[in-house]
Enzyme design. Sequence first.
Site, PDB file in Angstrom:
ATOM      1  N   PRO A 168       0.813  -1.226   0.000  1.00 47.84           N
ATOM      2  CA  PRO A 168       0.000   0.000   0.000  1.00 47.84           C
ATOM      3  C   PRO A 168       0.844   1.272   0.000  1.00 47.84           C
ATOM      4  CG  PRO A 168      -0.904  -1.602   1.535  1.00 47.84           C
ATOM      5  CD  PRO A 168       0.413  -2.155   1.079  1.00 47.84           C
ATOM      6  N   ASP A 169       1.931   1.278   0.783  1.00 44.87           N
ATOM      7  CA  ASP A 169       2.800   2.459   0.819  1.00 44.87           C
ATOM      8  C   ASP A 169       3.471   2.685  -0.528  1.00 44.87           C
ATOM      9  OD1 ASP A 169       2.473   3.392   3.479  1.00 44.87           O
ATOM     10  OD2 ASP A 169       3.709   1.751   4.205  1.00 44.87           O
ATOM     11  N   PHE A 170       4.011   1.629  -1.116  1.00 41.25           N
ATOM     12  CA  PHE A 170       4.738   1.784  -2.369  1.00 41.25           C
ATOM     13  C   PHE A 170       3.795   2.099  -3.523  1.00 41.25           C
ATOM     14  CE2 PHE A 170       7.802  -0.828   0.071  1.00 41.25           C
ATOM     15  CZ  PHE A 170       8.839   0.088   0.066  1.00 41.25           C
TER      16      PHE A 170
END
Length: 682
Positions: A168-170
Amino acid sequence: MTAPFTGITVLDLTHFVAGPWCTMLLADLGANVIKVEPPGRGEIARTMGSVFAGGESAIYLGFNRNKRSLALDLKTDEGREVVHRLVRTADVLVHNLRPGTAERLGVGYEQVAGLNSDLLYCHISAFGQTGPYADQPANDPIIQAISGAMLAGLADGAAPVRMGVSLPDFAGGGLAAVGITAALYRRLRSGMGGSVDVSLLGAQMFAQLDLFAGRPSDASRAVACGGGTFLVADVGPHVASELAGVSRDEALALLRASGVACAPVNTLPEVFAEPNPHTVPVRHPTVGDLAQLRSPFTAAPSWPVRVAPPPLLGEHTSEVLAELGYSAEAIEDFARRGVTGDPSSPPWRVLLAPDKFKGTLTSREAADVIAAEAERLGAVVRTLPMADGGEGTVEAFGGPNRYSVVTGPLGTPVRAGWRLVDGLAVLESAAASGLVVAGGAAANDAWAATSAGTGELIREAIDAGADEVIVGMGGSATTDGGAGALAALAGYLPFRPGLVRVITDVATPFKDAARVFGPQKGADARQVALLTRRLRRIADELSAKYGVDVWDLPRSGAAGGLAGGLAAAGAVLSDGASVIAERLGLAEQLDWADLVVTGEGRFDATSLLGKAPGLVVRESLRRGLPVLVLAGAADEGLDTDARVVTLVETAGDVAAMEDPAASLAKAARSGLHAMSPTRQER
């Protein structure tokens, strides 16, 4: 040839992973990225994780190359004026602050759009700016859970598994960079600025589009080889069994010779041991030689590859301020008054919000010990002793100012402290009706125990003029379903709306009170069965009398069903940590703080989910604040970005039990030094 974004200035107000990943991609492509960080401590990623080199976190080092660092306190008028000057000349502003924080710091979209109509404003958030989850805290596991990613590819009924990569962050950071690129191109054609909003949940859903599209089954399978190694290949079970005793290298050679798609399942050290075109070397001033993963795109004709190391905190403060037109005298004045990055000048604001260390230190005693260590490091300290609804509730509200002799759980008189100020009464069921646990369970009589004392305390509070009565409850089990308390309150029932609120740290329903709490208080299996049958009868009686079915009601099993008895009579059941945090103004204190310290006797998964320290950790990280957890002991492998320091590891088992105050001081000294603005120790 210049890099694509040469001449583009990006104002970077991001922290941790998703935001810094986005702005690093822009920096790799040539943008002038100015990273704004709080003076003294820097952005939260500088103190996160367990791997450090040269005084810097590996998390910070991984996502911040090719940027310039400006140390700036946005909580000051001067700091906001500096950032507004930056906005006037910037092309892009990126932040991943939680909804509402940017506005409080003076950098909300409406506040900055009027300063620069060409500005492109990008906000990366967990759930977007609107909708039911917009204000909810979230991290990578939360996004993976709610998106279904934790169950992707698993058999029906299998336990959820977190992906090893923070997708999700990337995905969110990468898609934010794409959105910014598109907005820049639109501005080139139309002359319009505007905003870009990216949610981590939306990015994760987009990244797993193949799951919703009905991805075909994959023929590749993991194959076990000799020596405990694995490979992945498009082979059937028969071939896989034949390769079980073969070395991985030999198996790969055989498969490749046959034209079978295959690859080794590498460990991380093996990934970097192979010939690797994916890294770029940089020279960091404190780490030394550092291999960084380069951005995975190339072009023809190629543009220059930037290799500036992640900046030290405030490394470019004077340089950036001079570019904005500030004089040398003004820059020195900012540093002297703590607006910018002089770590010796600005106050280091430390909020202490511990829970009790059960059986050894109250929350206030723990806060006093930690405060002494923080003040030795020059910190400005505020204390906010916490509780989650069990023991320590009265202490969290300021301590008892009244004492009453009431009927104890086994019928003998007990002296119970409680508090009454400005019409608000706060009391604890444990003080009046709690059976002893440590060393005393065998002497308890869970069947005969009564909750009458709690009812007597509530009655005294009402008679003393209380407009609201808060009753803190944990698992202290009388297991009488509140019958004793309700009998003591005859003539006071049902409660008028809003009069009584039960706050607790347990979610156990009435039907499970005996099973969950009875054994802790000396009940054997036969007694638990008898107690459960009695609770069933009491629940039926409460339903008939008050029209409230408490049998399956969450939290109604607190204090052996006492919570359910009071709820049937009109009391409200609430999460203790949330109520106490709201009443004590935790949110306002967090807005003030640079570092938050919490803790309790044992820090484990239940602490993170439903206890006061877990709430403090969640709310602090949600604001981008670093968090230090001090605990007597802690479970290994906890899924938290807080730094956890235990008394056991710093002082030893024996000392932690025999002298908890001195052991806590030692643990606090270690943790605070590691997270101090000068980062004296790692």
